[in-house]
Design an enzyme around this catalytic site. Structure first.
Site, mmCIF file in Angstrom:
data_model
loop_
_atom_site.group_PDB
_atom_site.id
_atom_site.type_symbol
_atom_site.label_atom_id
_atom_site.label_comp_id
_atom_site.label_asym_id
_atom_site.label_seq_id
_atom_site.Cartn_x
_atom_site.Cartn_y
_atom_site.Cartn_z
ATOM 1 C CG HIS A 183 -89.242 55.835 108.701
ATOM 2 N ND1 HIS A 183 -88.753 54.571 108.445
ATOM 3 C CD2 HIS A 183 -88.499 56.330 109.720
ATOM 4 C CE1 HIS A 183 -87.754 54.320 109.290
ATOM 5 N NE2 HIS A 183 -87.579 55.369 110.069
ATOM 6 C CG HIS A 184 -86.124 53.553 103.290
ATOM 7 N ND1 HIS A 184 -86.542 52.387 102.695
ATOM 8 C CD2 HIS A 184 -85.209 54.084 102.445
ATOM 9 C CE1 HIS A 184 -85.900 52.214 101.555
ATOM 10 N NE2 HIS A 184 -85.089 53.232 101.380
ATOM 11 C CB ALA A 185 -90.249 51.515 108.015
#
Length: 469
Positions: free
Chosen positions: A139-141
């Site tokens: 995930h980009h987070a």
């Protein structure tokens, strides 16, 4: 203990929806070590899974509650299950490239489970040629496109005889075995977030740079901003399904064309993409009269500098798709990139961020606010070329045949073209919205045709053997 999440990281959780997954990915193809086969690699991964030794990064899950005042934070997952995150997949017969692409496309389309750490790794068996594939999504987070590729590279070594290497999810007791030249090219959502911050935080006081950039755009010259991108079938609202296609070529072929045209390898990548996009749009009777414009991350670091830091800017490059001659397109791209780079040279890092942000801002606002309305596109497609290590890479003796990046399409940008190079081969990874870009694999054939056309146009003999992923 719960660690507050950086605001820019939490934005990717807040902006995510079923139609807009916010994870990046990578596909590695491994050639088993001499005397071994795919079962050898399965045994190595079985042993790593049995150790259940996982770095803290991979144990983090995203949480928010009254105790975090509604803000997203990281905490160690008390119920972490490694076997949930590391999964086994097998390709249906005949186990070729088409079956691999279909599986990876399906895996890249699904959302990650937010109740668990935001990553998955799929060990893929059944390739008819005896290779072993690993698809990873993060995930980009948790990690941006740059970080994700560095994490994959971290698990590799240039030493073919090293046999004590930990699994990609394990702690690394030593410094990174491989230092990659990965830059902003893999990270369109991250670039757009930083773009909004740059416009808001840095534009004041950067008036000369801003005025100069806008003036160049108004006069149709190269630079960090374009006002000439036409609307295309790629610049629409997207759905949640993804398609992935990949192919790699001998870097020698591109280098010879570049030398003959007095261009750079990156210019050749852009020209190949231009020719492929033109052919694809002609097939769909959707080629606009005006040239498509590509957003291109470029390095501005001087060859002999010993200073650290990243001298990276963003250029908008007309792809000359209105021209029907391959050589003319490459020369037009070459000249546009030279002109654009010249407009960025000598500027401070703050000025580079500000002028680059100008060109990205319209798209960035949509990513950050969730406003899915697609206005006139600031550019039509992102085309990135990320140079990597020139030597072969290995994991416990298994040679890396290719490493393909998978990106994050967003509204207004339904297609992403990213290249990485390893061991004198250049790999093109294409990621798209499956609804907006039908038959993505057709672009691979057009890329190959365009490279052949460029070789013919500049009198360059073809060299090397090419293979698809």
């Amino acid at each position: 203990m719960r660690l507050p999440m950086a605001p820019t990281d939490s934005m990717f959780l807040l902006g995510e929806s079923r139609e807009h997954p916010m994870h990046v990915g990578g596909l590695i193809l491994l050639q088993p070590p001499p005397g071994g086969d795919a079962r050898t690699l399965r045994t190595l991964f079985d042993a790593a899974l049995a150790r259940d030794d996982v770095a803290s990064l991979w144990r983090r899950r995203a949480v928010r509650s009254l105790t975090t005042f509604g803000m997203w934070a990281w905490e160690d997952d008390p119920h972490f299950d490694l076997e949930y995150h590391v999964r086994r997949d097998a390709l249906p017969q005949p186990g070729g490239n088409a079956e691999l692409r279909a599986l990876v496309s399906r895996l890249h389309s699904t959302l990650l489970d937010r109740s668990r750490p935001l990553w998955e790794m799929h060990l893929i068996e059944g390739l008819a040629d005896g290779r072993y594939a690993i698809y990873t999504k993060i995930h980009h987070a948790l990690a941006d496109g740059v970080g994700a590729m560095r994490l994959l590279h971290r698990a590799l070594s240039a030493d073919p005889d090293r046999t004590d290497m930990p699994a990609p999810w394990s702690p690394f007791p030593s410094p990174d075995p491989v230092h990659s030249a990965v830059g902003t090219a893999l990270d369109l959502p991250g670039v757009t977030v930083r773009a909004v911050r740059g416009v808001i935080g840095e534009a004041v006081g950067m008036v000369p740079a801003v005025v100069g950039t806008v003036d160049r755009a108004l006069r149709g010259r190269g630079g960090a901003m374009s006002l000439a991108a036409p609307r295309t079938m790629f610049n629409v609202s997207i759905a949640g399904g993804r398609r992935f296609a990949a192919h790699d070529w001998s870097l020698v072929r591109l280098r010879r064309v570049a030398e003959a045209a007095r261009a750079t390898i990156n210019d050749v990548v852009l020209a190949m993409s231009a020719g492929a996009l033109r052919a694809y749009l002609l097939e769909h009777e959707a080629l606009p009269d005006d040239s498509l414009v590509a957003m291109v991350p470029v390095s501005l670091r001087r060859e002999k500098t010993t200073e650290g830091g990243n001298d990276v800017g963003v250029l908008m490059c007309p792809l000359a798709t209105h021209l029907d001659d391959s050589a003319a397109r490459l020369l037009a791209v070459r000249d546009a990139m030279v002109d654009g780079k010249q407009s960025l040279r000598g500027r401070s890092q703050t000025a580079l961020l500000t002028v680059s942000a100008l060109g990205m801002a319209p798209l960035a606002v949509g990513v950050l606010t969730g406003n899915r309305a697609v206005v006139r596109p600031p550019f039509n497609v992102i085309v990135s070329n990320v140079p990597g290590p020139t030597e072969p890479l290995y994991w416990n003796g298994a040679r890396v045949d290719a490493l393909y990046p998978l990106s994050v399409p967003v509204d207004g940008q339904a297609l992403n073209i990213t290249c990485t190079s390893t061991d004198d081969r250049i790999a093109f990874g294409l990621t798209s919205c499956s609804r907006s870009v039908p038959r993505l694999d057709r672009l691979l054939g057009h890329l190959d045709d365009e490279l052949t056309a460029l070789e013919r146009a500049f009198g360059v003999p073809a060299a090397g053997h090419d293979r698809s992923g």
